[in-house]
Design an enzyme around this catalytic site. Structure first.
Site, short mmCIF file in Angstrom:
data_model
loop_
_atom_site.label_atom_id
_atom_site.label_comp_id
_atom_site.label_asym_id
_atom_site.label_seq_id
_atom_site.Cartn_x
_atom_site.Cartn_y
_atom_site.Cartn_z
N HIS A 1 0.90 -1.15 -0.01
CA HIS A 1 -0.10 0.07 0.12
C HIS A 1 0.88 1.20 0.21
O HIS A 1 0.23 2.37 -0.03
CB HIS A 1 -0.84 -0.01 1.17
CG HIS A 1 -0.46 0.25 2.52
ND1 HIS A 1 -0.22 -0.69 3.37
CD2 HIS A 1 -0.10 1.60 3.18
CE1 HIS A 1 0.43 -0.04 4.43
NE2 HIS A 1 0.36 1.36 4.36
N ASP B 1 -0.12 -7.43 1.33
CA ASP B 1 0.59 -6.09 1.73
C ASP B 1 2.18 -6.04 1.68
O ASP B 1 2.65 -5.60 2.66
CB ASP B 1 0.08 -5.59 3.07
CG ASP B 1 0.05 -4.11 3.04
OD1 ASP B 1 0.38 -3.47 2.06
OD2 ASP B 1 -0.20 -3.39 4.20
N SER C 1 4.64 2.65 8.05
CA SER C 1 4.23 1.40 7.19
C SER C 1 5.38 1.10 6.24
O SER C 1 6.00 1.80 5.48
CB SER C 1 3.10 1.73 6.15
OG SER C 1 1.91 1.94 6.79
#
Length: 398
Positions: free
Chosen positions: A99, A129, A208
């Site tokens: 992402h 992911d 992230s």
């Protein structure tokens, strides 16, 4: 970083009995490995101080920025993403979250020494992911790399640290513990289960794709999600899962999966007694995906929603009794069957419908990227963030 609804990962709030059962199964699968490795993990404890550990590992951690332009909008056409990643190969391979990088038109990486270099996407899997990007070595010098550990050795209570770029503050280190392992997320089809590491290590937007490290400085997870409404509940993708997926990302640019085309939840004697309707043990088909081989084979999904104790199910669909001759009345059996399926193989499905048994058979094609995998429909791993956000808020799960 990412935002999840406040119901995430609490057993009472899991979407279905299937998700709860799958959690128990995956936990049981890892008990032997954790027990066998407990002594090894304890005896091999590292005593290096966090400042020294950070100094040694942080040069391999990078800041990733990306941009995409939506030509179909008059306003808010530019989307920008900020995240983290870490170098896994001295020639410039970087592991991060899907992402953070998937679906963007341009990517740049800021190295530990401040150098800003362009990057290209090598492979991505929005479902797990995970993604790999490539940069060129600066001045021809091999890049510092992060050492990958063994996430199967993790035990709740172990101390871990996260390095990343929260809110654009580069090279930030935070400390916490492993709060839980083998966490399964709600809304997860049994064929796409992904056990995550739960940690209370503070992680924020921009973390992230950054590494979660053990006290030996080994990467044991990739920080990927938080529960914004909770107190320090975050999740990381186990590094062993990333190592399993990595060859496919490098070779094919994606993870090739068979497309079964339906999903639902297991039912057993307890549920049959509660509902007092003519059901059999098996997998209750709730949804058949449009355009899938299951739809073409005539498998039927549910039409009537029923809520029990906060969990809901769709009744009225077929019940899968066995797949390729193997019963699917137990989560472990179903998981084994799902793992054995390959693209191009035949799937024989025995169904219970309207008091009768029938069989259908179809060839499994490759599973495409479905709308539910993408952010606009609330996915676990969106390729682009909403406007005005430096990172991605996403709900769990596919």
């Amino acid at each position: 970083m990412v935002r999840l609804p406040d119901m995430v990962c609490l057993p009472a709030s899991l979407r279905s009995l299937a998700a709860c059962l799958a959690l128990c199964v995956l936990s049981a699968c890892h008990v032997t490995a954790r027990t066998a490795n407990a002594a090894e993990a304890g005896s091999g404890a590292c005593n290096e101080g966090i400042p020294e550990l950070f100094k040694r590992v942080s040069p391999a951690v990078v800041m990733i920025t990306g941009q995409s332009i939506n030509p179909y909008r008059l306003q808010g056409r530019v989307t920008r993403v900020l995240g983290s990643g870490f170098v896994i190969d001295a020639n410039g391979l970087i592991l991060t979250n899907s992402h953070v990088v998937f679906g963007l038109q341009s990517l740049t990486v800021t190295l530990d020494d401040g150098a800003i270099v362009p990057a290209k996407l090598v492979g991505a899997d929005p479902i797990f992911d995970l993604a790999v990007i490539q940069i060129t070595k600066t001045h021809g010098v091999p890049l510092p790399t992060a050492k990958l550990g063994n996430s199967d050795n993790l035990r709740p209570g172990e101390e871990v640290i996260a390095i990343g770029n929260p809110l654009g503050l580069d090279q930030t280190v935070t400390r916490g513990i492993v709060s839980g392992i083998n966490r399964l997320l709600p809304e997860t089809p049994l064929s796409l289960t992904e056990p995550l590491i739960q940690t209370d290590t503070p992680i924020n937007p921009g973390n992230s794709g950054g590494p979660l490290l053990n006290r030996c400085g080994e990467v044991i997870g990739i920080n990927t999600a938080i529960v914004a409404e909770a107190q320090n509940i975050g999740f990381s993708v186990p590094i062993n899962l990333a190592k399993d997926v990595l060859p496919a990302l490098l070779k094919d640019g994606r993870v090739i999966r068979p497309w079964i085309g339906f999903h639902g939840q297991l039912i057993g004697s307890d549920l049959r007694k509660l509902l007092q309707v003519p059901l059999v043990d098996g997998l209750l088909v709730e949804v058949v995906e449009p355009g899938s081989p299951a739809e073409k084979a005539g498998i039927r999904g549910g039409m009537m929603e029923l809520s029990i104790g906060g969990a809901s199910m769709l009744l009225g669909g077929d019940i899968v009794v066995n797949l390729n001759g193997a019963p699917v009345n137990q989560p472990d059996k179903l998981s084994g069957i799902m793992r054995a399926l390959k693209v191009g193989s035949q799937l024989k499905v025995k169904l219970f419908r309207d008091g009768k048994y029938l069989e259908v058979e179809y060839t499994l094609p490759e599973r495409p990227l479905l709308p539910g995998d993408l952010p606009e429909t609330g996915t676990f791993a969106p390729p682009t963030p909403p406007e005005g956000r430096s990172d991605i808020s996403r709900r769990m799960r596919r």
